[in-house]
Design a protein around this motif. Structure first.
Motif, PDB file in Angstrom:
ATOM      1  N   ALA A 188       0.855  -1.192   0.000  1.00 38.97           N
ATOM      2  CA  ALA A 188       0.000   0.000   0.000  1.00 38.97           C
ATOM      3  C   ALA A 188       0.885   1.234   0.000  1.00 38.97           C
ATOM      4  N   SER A 189       0.291   2.367  -0.373  1.00 41.33           N
ATOM      5  CA  SER A 189       1.067   3.600  -0.395  1.00 41.33           C
ATOM      6  C   SER A 189       0.174   4.817  -0.241  1.00 41.33           C
ATOM      7  N   VAL A 190       0.807   5.915   0.147  1.00 39.71           N
ATOM      8  CA  VAL A 190       0.149   7.218   0.237  1.00 39.71           C
ATOM      9  C   VAL A 190       1.076   8.222  -0.427  1.00 39.71           C
ATOM     10  N   SER A 191       0.526   9.112  -1.264  1.00 37.80           N
ATOM     11  CA  SER A 191       1.333  10.110  -1.967  1.00 37.80           C
ATOM     12  C   SER A 191       0.714  11.490  -1.851  1.00 37.80           C
ATOM     13  N   ALA A 192       1.579  12.499  -1.906  1.00 39.70           N
ATOM     14  CA  ALA A 192       1.146  13.898  -1.857  1.00 39.70           C
ATOM     15  C   ALA A 192       1.904  14.688  -2.919  1.00 39.70           C
ATOM     16  N   PRO A 193       1.300  15.767  -3.438  1.00 40.16           N
ATOM     17  CA  PRO A 193       1.933  16.521  -4.521  1.00 40.16           C
ATOM     18  C   PRO A 193       2.994  17.504  -4.041  1.00 40.16           C
ATOM     19  N   VAL A 194       4.059  17.622  -4.844  1.00 36.81           N
ATOM     20  CA  VAL A 194       5.082  18.652  -4.669  1.00 36.81           C
ATOM     21  C   VAL A 194       4.904  19.633  -5.825  1.00 36.81           C
ATOM     22  N   ARG A 195       4.877  20.925  -5.524  1.00 31.58           N
ATOM     23  CA  ARG A 195       4.566  21.934  -6.539  1.00 31.58           C
ATOM     24  C   ARG A 195       5.744  22.884  -6.753  1.00 31.58           C
ATOM     25  N   ASP A 196       5.812  23.426  -7.968  1.00 34.28           N
ATOM     26  CA  ASP A 196       6.830  24.421  -8.273  1.00 34.28           C
ATOM     27  C   ASP A 196       6.294  25.818  -7.940  1.00 34.28           C
ATOM     28  N   PRO A 197       7.099  26.875  -8.114  1.00 33.69           N
ATOM     29  CA  PRO A 197       6.626  28.226  -7.758  1.00 33.69           C
ATOM     30  C   PRO A 197       5.383  28.677  -8.520  1.00 33.69           C
ATOM     31  N   ALA A 198       5.102  28.057  -9.672  1.00 33.79           N
ATOM     32  CA  ALA A 198       3.895  28.386 -10.428  1.00 33.79           C
ATOM     33  C   ALA A 198       2.706  27.536  -9.990  1.00 33.79           C
ATOM     34  N   HIS A 199       2.882  26.778  -8.920  1.00 33.94           N
ATOM     35  CA  HIS A 199       1.835  25.948  -8.325  1.00 33.94           C
ATOM     36  C   HIS A 199       1.512  24.709  -9.171  1.00 33.94           C
ATOM     37  N   ARG A 200       2.377  24.351 -10.121  1.00 32.81           N
ATOM     38  CA  ARG A 200       2.171  23.147 -10.906  1.00 32.81           C
ATOM     39  C   ARG A 200       2.743  21.952 -10.161  1.00 32.81           C
ATOM     40  N   VAL A 201       2.056  20.826 -10.225  1.00 33.22           N
ATOM     41  CA  VAL A 201       2.537  19.602  -9.592  1.00 33.22           C
ATOM     42  C   VAL A 201       3.708  19.061 -10.414  1.00 33.22           C
TER      43      VAL A 201
END
Length: 240
Positions: A188-201
């Motif tokens: 199983a896994s859990v993931s979360a988004p990392v975003r750049d300064p323009a708020h893009r994942v």
């Protein structure tokens, strides 16, 4: 903006830069591109189609010119050093906090690539070597990397996927994804988004472990820790 505003003395390069600058405002037909750049229609068409060959310009579903995927790829490379520099300590801290293996994935075309990892040192674990290319059709990291994509890539990515549009709507609402046995039975896994300064994942931070430890509701235990760690990497991207 027109060519005279940014003249470098290399005419064709200046004109190409003007076209890219005009498309930064959004999709444009050829007529709109001509109006925005002041270029002659044949020149605008010739340069836009040449840029399309180099994937710096593309077409949307209505045939309008848009910025192409090559620009995003170059941007990702430019931002990768600061992301990877910050990723090591964050992944290690998250591993120590959760007791589970952690990874950082970036999308490359139709796969997601593990670009950094901190493996659990003992016991049953899910080892994903750095450089591994995994499918975009399964797993919580794939869900995160697809959930905020533009419509064309989003619907293409759902074809044949183990998750649904309803599931990805939940990912966007919660800000994290979970998977149970999608990529590998028993894990199983859990993931979360990392975003750049323009708020893009630009990446997905993942915690992975066996279902017997994470249970069939891994988000209940790990979502907050994963989101907090991903937010730290987002902050690192913002201040780099």
């Amino acid at each position: 903006m027109n060519v005279s505003d940014i003249s470098s003395g290399v005419g064709v390069l200046d004109k190409a830069a003007v076209i890219l600058g005009a498309l930064a405002s959004g999709p444009a037909t050829l007529a709109e591109l001509v109006a925005a750049t002041g270029l002659a229609r044949p020149t605008a068409h010739r340069l836009a189609t040449a840029l399309e060959r180099h994937r710096m310009v593309a077409r949307d579903l209505r045939g309008r010119f848009v910025l192409g995927p090559r620009l995003a790829e170059l941007s990702a490379v430019a931002g990768e050093d600061c992301l990877l520099a910050a990723a090591g300590p964050v992944l290690t801290s998250l591993r120590d906090t959760t007791g589970e293996s952690t990874q950082l994935y970036r999308r490359q075309g139709e796969v997601r690539v593990c670009v950094a990892a901190a493996e659990r040192t003992a016991g049953l674990r899910d080892i994903v070597p750095v450089g591994s290319a995994l499918p975009m059709k399964v797993g919580s990291a794939a869900q995160v990397l697809l959930a905020w994509e533009d419509p064309e890539r989003y619907y293409h990515g759902l074809q044949g996927a183990r998750f649904t549009a309803t599931a990805l709507s939940g990912v966007r609402r919660r800000g994290w994804a979970q998977s149970i046995g999608e990529r590998e039975p028993g894990m199983a896994s859990v993931s979360a988004p990392v975003r750049d300064p323009a708020h893009r994942v630009v990446a997905a931070l993942t915690v992975t472990g066996p279902i017997q430890r994470l249970t069939r509701h891994p988000g209940a235990r790990l979502a907050k820790a994963a989101v907090d760690a991903a937010d730290r990497l987002t902050d690192a991207m913002r201040h780099s």
